[in-house]
Design a protein around this motif. Structure first.
Motif, PDB file in Angstrom:
ATOM      1  N   GLY A 123       0.817  -1.215   0.000  1.00 57.58           N
ATOM      2  CA  GLY A 123       0.000   0.000   0.000  1.00 57.58           C
ATOM      3  C   GLY A 123       0.845   1.257   0.000  1.00 57.58           C
ATOM      4  O   GLY A 123       0.520   2.236  -0.690  1.00 57.58           O
ATOM      5  N   ALA A 124       1.946   1.247   0.772  1.00 59.80           N
ATOM      6  CA  ALA A 124       2.831   2.411   0.801  1.00 59.80           C
ATOM      7  C   ALA A 124       3.474   2.644  -0.557  1.00 59.80           C
ATOM      8  O   ALA A 124       3.618   3.795  -1.003  1.00 59.80           O
ATOM      9  CB  ALA A 124       3.891   2.224   1.884  1.00 59.80           C
TER      10      ALA A 124
ATOM     11  N   TYR B 226       0.967   4.253  -2.820  1.00 67.17           N
ATOM     12  CA  TYR B 226       0.766   5.664  -2.467  1.00 67.17           C
ATOM     13  C   TYR B 226       1.943   6.521  -2.938  1.00 67.17           C
ATOM     14  O   TYR B 226       1.751   7.566  -3.588  1.00 67.17           O
ATOM     15  CB  TYR B 226       0.581   5.809  -0.962  1.00 67.17           C
ATOM     16  N   PHE B 227       3.166   6.090  -2.618  1.00 61.72           N
ATOM     17  CA  PHE B 227       4.334   6.896  -2.976  1.00 61.72           C
ATOM     18  C   PHE B 227       4.525   6.985  -4.485  1.00 61.72           C
ATOM     19  O   PHE B 227       5.191   7.898  -4.975  1.00 61.72           O
ATOM     20  CB  PHE B 227       5.593   6.340  -2.330  1.00 61.72           C
TER      21      PHE B 227
ATOM     22  N   THR C 103       3.475  10.234  -5.904  1.00 60.31           N
ATOM     23  CA  THR C 103       4.069  11.403  -5.273  1.00 60.31           C
ATOM     24  C   THR C 103       5.464  11.672  -5.823  1.00 60.31           C
ATOM     25  O   THR C 103       6.068  10.829  -6.494  1.00 60.31           O
ATOM     26  CB  THR C 103       4.178  11.213  -3.748  1.00 60.31           C
TER      27      THR C 103
ATOM     28  N   TRP D   3       2.059  15.188  -3.722  1.00 60.66           N
ATOM     29  CA  TRP D   3       1.159  14.458  -4.619  1.00 60.66           C
ATOM     30  C   TRP D   3       1.284  14.996  -6.047  1.00 60.66           C
ATOM     31  O   TRP D   3       1.152  16.192  -6.298  1.00 60.66           O
ATOM     32  CB  TRP D   3      -0.273  14.602  -4.134  1.00 60.66           C
TER      33      TRP D   3
ATOM     34  N   ASN E  21       9.016   3.886  -6.905  1.00 59.25           N
ATOM     35  CA  ASN E  21       7.835   3.139  -6.473  1.00 59.25           C
ATOM     36  C   ASN E  21       6.883   2.887  -7.624  1.00 59.25           C
ATOM     37  O   ASN E  21       6.234   1.836  -7.671  1.00 59.25           O
ATOM     38  CB  ASN E  21       7.122   3.885  -5.345  1.00 59.25           C
TER      39      ASN E  21
END
Length: 315
Positions: free
Chosen positions: A37-38, A41-42, A45, A55, A285
Motif C-alpha cells: 500500500g505504501a 501511495y508513494f 508522489t 502528490w 515506487n
C-alpha cells in the motif's frame, strides 16, 4: 445431518482459529500489505526521502510510459532473460534430473556434485564467472584458442553479455534439479512398464508418461522462475561492475549498471538507480508497482492456463 453447534461455541471456535492465525496474519499485514500500500501511495508522489511527499497524480506513470527510454531498454533486457534464461534453466535441470534417475550406485555422489553450485553465493559465483570468461586471460578463451577457436568477449560484449548470464544461470540449477528429481522419482513405475508393453520407445515414454506426470512440477518451476527473473538484479549488477573494472562500492557499482552499452541493464537495476542514486523514490515506487503488476499478471495467466489444461485432462 450433524447437529448444529450453539452460537457461543461457534464463536469460541472461530476465535480459537483466529488466535492461531494471528501471527501469520500480522506478518502478512506488516510485511506485505502495508509495504504494498505504501508503494502504491508513494508512486503517485514526488518523494526524495528528505522532504515530505508531494502528490503528483499520474505524472510518474506518464513519464514511465511516454518518456523513459531507459526503462524500455531495461524491460526489453528483462523480457529477453525471461524468454531465454527460464527455459534454459528448466531444460538443464530436467536433463540433469533425468540423468540422475538412471544412475544406481553413484547417484548420491552425483546428486551432491550437481547441487553444490546452487550453494555458491551469487556475488562470488558471478565474480568467478567473469574471471573464467575474461576475454584476454580467462581459462575459457585460452582453451578455445588452443582448440583453434576465437573466443568471444563474453561479459565485455553487448551481444554476448546476456548469453553469458544465461550460462551462469544454467550452471547453478541444483535447486531446480532437486525439485525435478523428486517429481521424476514420484512417477509410478507401473506406468513405464505398461508403456513398454505397448511398444513405446524411450521418447514416447518421456512424452506420454513422464511429462504429464510432472506437469505440476514444471508449472511450479516456470512460475517461480519467471518471478525470480523479473527481479534479476545481483548477477547483472556484479557482472557489469567487475567486467568494467569498477569498484563494487557506493556510486562505483551503480555507475556501471548495464555495462556494456546497457546490455545487462535489467528492470530492477533501473529501479534501484532511480531510487537510490537519483533519490527519486516516487518514480522508483511507480516502477516497482508496474513490476508487481507484470509479475502478478504473468502468474495469473499461467495458473489459469494450467487450470484449464488439468481440467481438460481430468475430463
Amino acid at each position: 445431518m450433524p447437529p448444529r453447534r450453539p452460537a457461543g461455541r461457534r464463536w469460541r471456535h472461530r476465535l480459537t482459529v483466529l488466535s492461531f492465525m494471528a501471527p501469520a496474519l500480522a506478518g502478512i499485514a506488516v510485511f506485505l500489505l502495508y509495504p504494498l500500500g505504501a508503494a502504491v501511495y508513494f508512486s503517485f508522489t514526488r518523494f526524495d526521502l528528505l522532504t515530505a511527499p508531494q502528490w503528483v497524480g499520474l505524472r510518474n506513470y506518464a513519464y514511465l510510459f511516454e518518456h523513459d527510454r531507459t526503462a524500455v531498454t531495461a524491460a526489453a533486457n528483462t523480457l529477453w532473460l525471461v524468454v531465454v534464461l527460464v527455459p534454459a534453466r528448466m531444460l538443464a535441470a530436467l536433463a540433469t534430473a533425468l540423468l540422475l534417475t538412471s544412475l544406481r550406485r553413484t547417484a548420491g555422489f552425483f546428486r551432491t556434485v550437481f547441487y553444490l553450485p546452487a550453494l555458491a553465493p551469487p556475488v562470488a559465483a558471478t565474480i568467478a564467472f567473469v574471471f573464467l570468461f575474461n576475454p584476454a586471460t580467462g581459462p575459457v578463451n585460452l582453451v578455445l584458442g588452443k582448440l583453434g577457436f576465437d573466443g568471444p568477449l563474453w561479459f565485455d560484449s553487448p551481444d554476448w553479455a546476456k548469453p553469458s548470464l544465461v550460462l551462469l544461470g544454467t550452471w547453478a540449477v541444483g535447486d531446480l534439479m532437486v525439485i525435478f528429481l523428486a517429481g521424476l522419482l514420484d512417477v509410478p513405475r507401473v506406468h513405464y512398464e505398461a508403456a513398454e508393453l505397448d511398444g513405446a520407445n524411450a521418447w514416447q515414454r518421456f512424452r506420454h508418461v513422464t511429462l504429464p506426470a510432472i506437469a505440476p512440477v514444471l508449472l511450479f518451476a516456470a512460475v517461480t522462475g519467471i518471478i525470480q527473473t523479473l527481479q534479476y538484479f545481483t548477477q547483472a549488477a556484479v557482472a557489469a561492475s567487475v567486467a568494467s573494472g569498477q569498484a563494487m562500492t557506493g556510486s562505483g557499482i551503480s555507475s556501471t549498471f548495464g555495462y556494456p552499452e546497457q546490455s545487462t541493464l535489467t528492470y530492477p537495476l533501473h529501479l534501484y538507480v532511480s531510487g537510490f542514486r537519483y533519490y527519486d523514490m516516487g518514480y522508483a515506487n511507480a516502477l516497482a508497482v508496474v513490476l508487481f503488476l507484470a509479475a502478478f499478471a504473468v502468474t495469473l495467466v499461467l495458473l489459469l492456463r494450467a487450470r484449464a489444461f488439468f481440467g481438460g485432462a481430468d475430463r
